[in-house]
Design a protein around this motif. Sequence first.
Motif, PDB file in Angstrom:
ATOM      1  N   SER A   3      54.920 133.875 -39.512  1.00  8.94           N
ATOM      2  CA  SER A   3      56.123 133.051 -39.313  1.00  8.94           C
ATOM      3  C   SER A   3      56.286 132.686 -37.839  1.00  8.94           C
ATOM      4  CB  SER A   3      57.363 133.798 -39.803  1.00  8.94           C
ATOM      5  OG  SER A   3      57.214 134.205 -41.142  1.00  8.94           O
ATOM      6  N   SER A   4      55.275 132.043 -37.289  1.00  6.16           N
ATOM      7  CA  SER A   4      55.235 131.774 -35.851  1.00  6.16           C
ATOM      8  C   SER A   4      56.453 130.988 -35.368  1.00  6.16           C
ATOM      9  CB  SER A   4      53.946 131.037 -35.483  1.00  6.16           C
ATOM     10  OG  SER A   4      53.857 129.822 -36.195  1.00  6.16           O
ATOM     11  N   GLN A   5      56.848 131.273 -34.129  1.00  2.00           N
ATOM     12  CA  GLN A   5      57.971 130.614 -33.479  1.00  2.00           C
ATOM     13  C   GLN A   5      57.478 129.994 -32.170  1.00  2.00           C
ATOM     14  OE1 GLN A   5      60.985 133.641 -33.032  1.00  2.00           O
ATOM     15  NE2 GLN A   5      61.176 133.948 -35.249  1.00  2.00           N
ATOM     16  N   THR A   6      58.237 129.038 -31.671  1.00  3.04           N
ATOM     17  CA  THR A   6      57.812 128.363 -30.430  1.00  3.04           C
ATOM     18  C   THR A   6      57.679 129.352 -29.280  1.00  3.04           C
ATOM     19  OG1 THR A   6      60.107 127.786 -29.941  1.00  3.04           O
ATOM     20  CG2 THR A   6      58.792 126.130 -31.104  1.00  3.04           C
ATOM     21  N   THR A   7      58.479 130.404 -29.322  1.00  2.00           N
ATOM     22  CA  THR A   7      58.409 131.412 -28.256  1.00  2.00           C
ATOM     23  C   THR A   7      57.122 132.240 -28.316  1.00  2.00           C
ATOM     24  OG1 THR A   7      59.707 132.863 -29.669  1.00  2.00           O
ATOM     25  CG2 THR A   7      60.887 131.644 -27.956  1.00  2.00           C
ATOM     26  N   ASP A   8      56.357 132.118 -29.387  1.00  2.00           N
ATOM     27  CA  ASP A   8      55.065 132.806 -29.470  1.00  2.00           C
ATOM     28  C   ASP A   8      53.991 132.079 -28.651  1.00  2.00           C
ATOM     29  OD1 ASP A   8      55.527 133.511 -33.009  1.00  2.00           O
ATOM     30  OD2 ASP A   8      56.143 134.668 -31.243  1.00  2.00           O
ATOM     31  N   SER A   9      54.276 130.877 -28.221  1.00  2.00           N
ATOM     32  CA  SER A   9      53.288 130.110 -27.453  1.00  2.00           C
ATOM     33  C   SER A   9      52.877 130.854 -26.187  1.00  2.00           C
ATOM     34  CB  SER A   9      53.850 128.738 -27.085  1.00  2.00           C
ATOM     35  OG  SER A   9      54.096 127.963 -28.239  1.00  2.00           O
ATOM     36  N   GLY A  10      51.644 130.634 -25.798  1.00  2.00           N
ATOM     37  CA  GLY A  10      51.121 131.290 -24.601  1.00  2.00           C
ATOM     38  C   GLY A  10      49.679 131.700 -24.844  1.00  2.00           C
ATOM     39  N   VAL A  11      49.181 132.531 -23.957  1.00  2.00           N
ATOM     40  CA  VAL A  11      47.794 132.980 -24.071  1.00  2.00           C
ATOM     41  C   VAL A  11      47.781 134.435 -24.501  1.00  2.00           C
ATOM     42  CG1 VAL A  11      45.579 133.222 -22.904  1.00  2.00           C
ATOM     43  CG2 VAL A  11      47.131 131.369 -22.250  1.00  2.00           C
ATOM     44  N   TYR A  12      46.957 134.721 -25.492  1.00  2.00           N
ATOM     45  CA  TYR A  12      46.806 136.082 -26.002  1.00  2.00           C
ATOM     46  C   TYR A  12      45.446 136.620 -25.561  1.00  2.00           C
ATOM     47  CZ  TYR A  12      50.937 135.299 -28.797  1.00  2.00           C
ATOM     48  OH  TYR A  12      52.235 135.047 -29.188  1.00  2.00           O
ATOM     49  N   PHE A  13      45.478 137.793 -24.959  1.00  2.00           N
ATOM     50  CA  PHE A  13      44.256 138.446 -24.502  1.00  2.00           C
ATOM     51  C   PHE A  13      44.058 139.761 -25.243  1.00  2.00           C
ATOM     52  CE2 PHE A  13      42.937 135.947 -20.925  1.00  2.00           C
ATOM     53  CZ  PHE A  13      44.099 135.396 -20.400  1.00  2.00           C
ATOM     54  N   CYS A  14      42.799 140.059 -25.550  1.00  2.00           N
ATOM     55  CA  CYS A  14      42.454 141.418 -25.936  1.00  2.00           C
ATOM     56  C   CYS A  14      41.594 141.994 -24.816  1.00  2.00           C
ATOM     57  CB  CYS A  14      41.731 141.479 -27.263  1.00  2.00           C
ATOM     58  SG  CYS A  14      40.137 140.668 -27.278  1.00  2.00           S
ATOM     59  N   ALA A  15      41.598 143.287 -24.730  1.00  2.00           N
ATOM     60  CA  ALA A  15      40.833 143.960 -23.684  1.00  2.00           C
ATOM     61  C   ALA A  15      40.432 145.329 -24.189  1.00  2.00           C
ATOM     62  CB  ALA A  15      41.655 144.080 -22.405  1.00  2.00           C
ATOM     63  N   GLY A  16      39.259 145.782 -23.756  1.00  2.00           N
ATOM     64  CA  GLY A  16      38.785 147.083 -24.190  1.00  2.00           C
ATOM     65  C   GLY A  16      38.177 147.865 -23.052  1.00  2.00           C
ATOM     66  N   ALA A  17      38.146 149.169 -23.236  1.00  2.00           N
ATOM     67  CA  ALA A  17      37.566 150.056 -22.225  1.00  2.00           C
ATOM     68  C   ALA A  17      37.008 151.287 -22.925  1.00  2.00           C
ATOM     69  CB  ALA A  17      38.617 150.479 -21.203  1.00  2.00           C
ATOM     70  N   THR A  18      36.149 151.970 -22.217  1.00  2.00           N
ATOM     71  CA  THR A  18      35.715 153.274 -22.694  1.00  2.00           C
ATOM     72  C   THR A  18      36.545 154.317 -21.949  1.00  2.00           C
ATOM     73  OG1 THR A  18      33.952 153.227 -21.053  1.00  2.00           O
ATOM     74  CG2 THR A  18      33.379 152.568 -23.277  1.00  2.00           C
ATOM     75  N   GLY A  19      37.309 155.060 -22.680  1.00  2.00           N
ATOM     76  CA  GLY A  19      38.148 156.096 -22.092  1.00  2.00           C
ATOM     77  C   GLY A  19      39.155 155.539 -21.122  1.00  2.00           C
ATOM     78  N   ALA A  20      39.231 156.169 -19.964  1.00  2.00           N
ATOM     79  CA  ALA A  20      40.237 155.812 -18.970  1.00  2.00           C
ATOM     80  C   ALA A  20      39.733 154.775 -17.979  1.00  2.00           C
ATOM     81  CB  ALA A  20      40.661 157.067 -18.214  1.00  2.00           C
ATOM     82  N   ASN A  21      38.576 154.225 -18.235  1.00  2.00           N
ATOM     83  CA  ASN A  21      37.988 153.273 -17.300  1.00  2.00           C
ATOM     84  C   ASN A  21      38.680 151.910 -17.347  1.00  2.00           C
ATOM     85  OD1 ASN A  21      36.038 155.120 -16.399  1.00  2.00           O
ATOM     86  ND2 ASN A  21      34.802 154.718 -18.221  1.00  2.00           N
ATOM     87  N   ASN A  22      38.218 151.005 -16.480  1.00  2.00           N
ATOM     88  CA  ASN A  22      38.851 149.700 -16.403  1.00  2.00           C
ATOM     89  C   ASN A  22      38.678 148.911 -17.686  1.00  2.00           C
ATOM     90  OD1 ASN A  22      36.025 149.605 -15.062  1.00  2.00           O
ATOM     91  ND2 ASN A  22      36.378 147.525 -15.804  1.00  2.00           N
ATOM     92  N   LEU A  23      39.643 148.019 -17.930  1.00  2.00           N
ATOM     93  CA  LEU A  23      39.599 147.144 -19.088  1.00  2.00           C
ATOM     94  C   LEU A  23      38.679 145.954 -18.828  1.00  2.00           C
ATOM     95  CD1 LEU A  23      43.419 147.041 -19.913  1.00  2.00           C
ATOM     96  CD2 LEU A  23      41.637 147.993 -21.380  1.00  2.00           C
ATOM     97  N   PHE A  24      37.961 145.549 -19.885  1.00  2.00           N
ATOM     98  CA  PHE A  24      37.210 144.300 -19.893  1.00  2.00           C
ATOM     99  C   PHE A  24      37.970 143.336 -20.801  1.00  2.00           C
ATOM    100  CE2 PHE A  24      33.412 145.446 -17.605  1.00  2.00           C
ATOM    101  CZ  PHE A  24      33.378 146.832 -17.722  1.00  2.00           C
TER     102      PHE A  24
END
Lengths: 108, 116
Positions: free
Chosen positions: A76-97
Amino acid sequence: GIQVEQSPPDLILQEGANSTLRCNFSDSVNNLQWFHQNPWGQLINLFYIPSGTKQNGRLSATTVATERYSLLYISSSQTTDSGVYFCAGATGANNLFFGTGTRLTVIP
Amino acid sequence: GAGVSQSPSNKVTEKGKDVELRCDPISGHTALYWYRQSLGQGLEFLIYFQGNSAPDKSGLPSDRFSAERTGGSVSTLTIQRTQQEDSAVYLCASRLPTSGGSNEQFFGPGTRLTVL
């Protein structure tokens, strides 16, 4: 480093429609996050979801860690949902890719 | 409680000048990360501090970039002799100790750096 592929790169929806965003990882991750970047550039945390399924209102996410992908559902998308969506992953506590993002535009 | 804060929010500088960017992590967060977001490169990792351990500097693009974390809290990212390709939004993130059970990172609002 970990390669993160997001799809689709762009998505235009009519208000009220549902959508699914996907994120594939080149390697196993045990930290996986979804973000929404607002018009001011701030990264807003949506989900911390290294595995399983979570729901928050109209948003839900599922991560299948053994197959190295995650899905973000917007209902039920709304206009306020507009924008950029990012996913990111890391192994353990390391930096996100980060992936390159999905730009969502919701039209009234 | 307060989130991650960064200052300044915007910085315009001339090529060749040095700049300092500041990050205040969430209270109690022992880990701190710097990332940058630029048009050509997306979101990329720069440096990671965890407690008293030596920082992971593997993401710094050149020796003009350095960062410090004083007293396990505030961090300063310094860019010397800025170049136009340094123009980007610099983002800071912090995280609870890993013993807290979650590796979730929380981001500040960023500093937009423009090098003329």
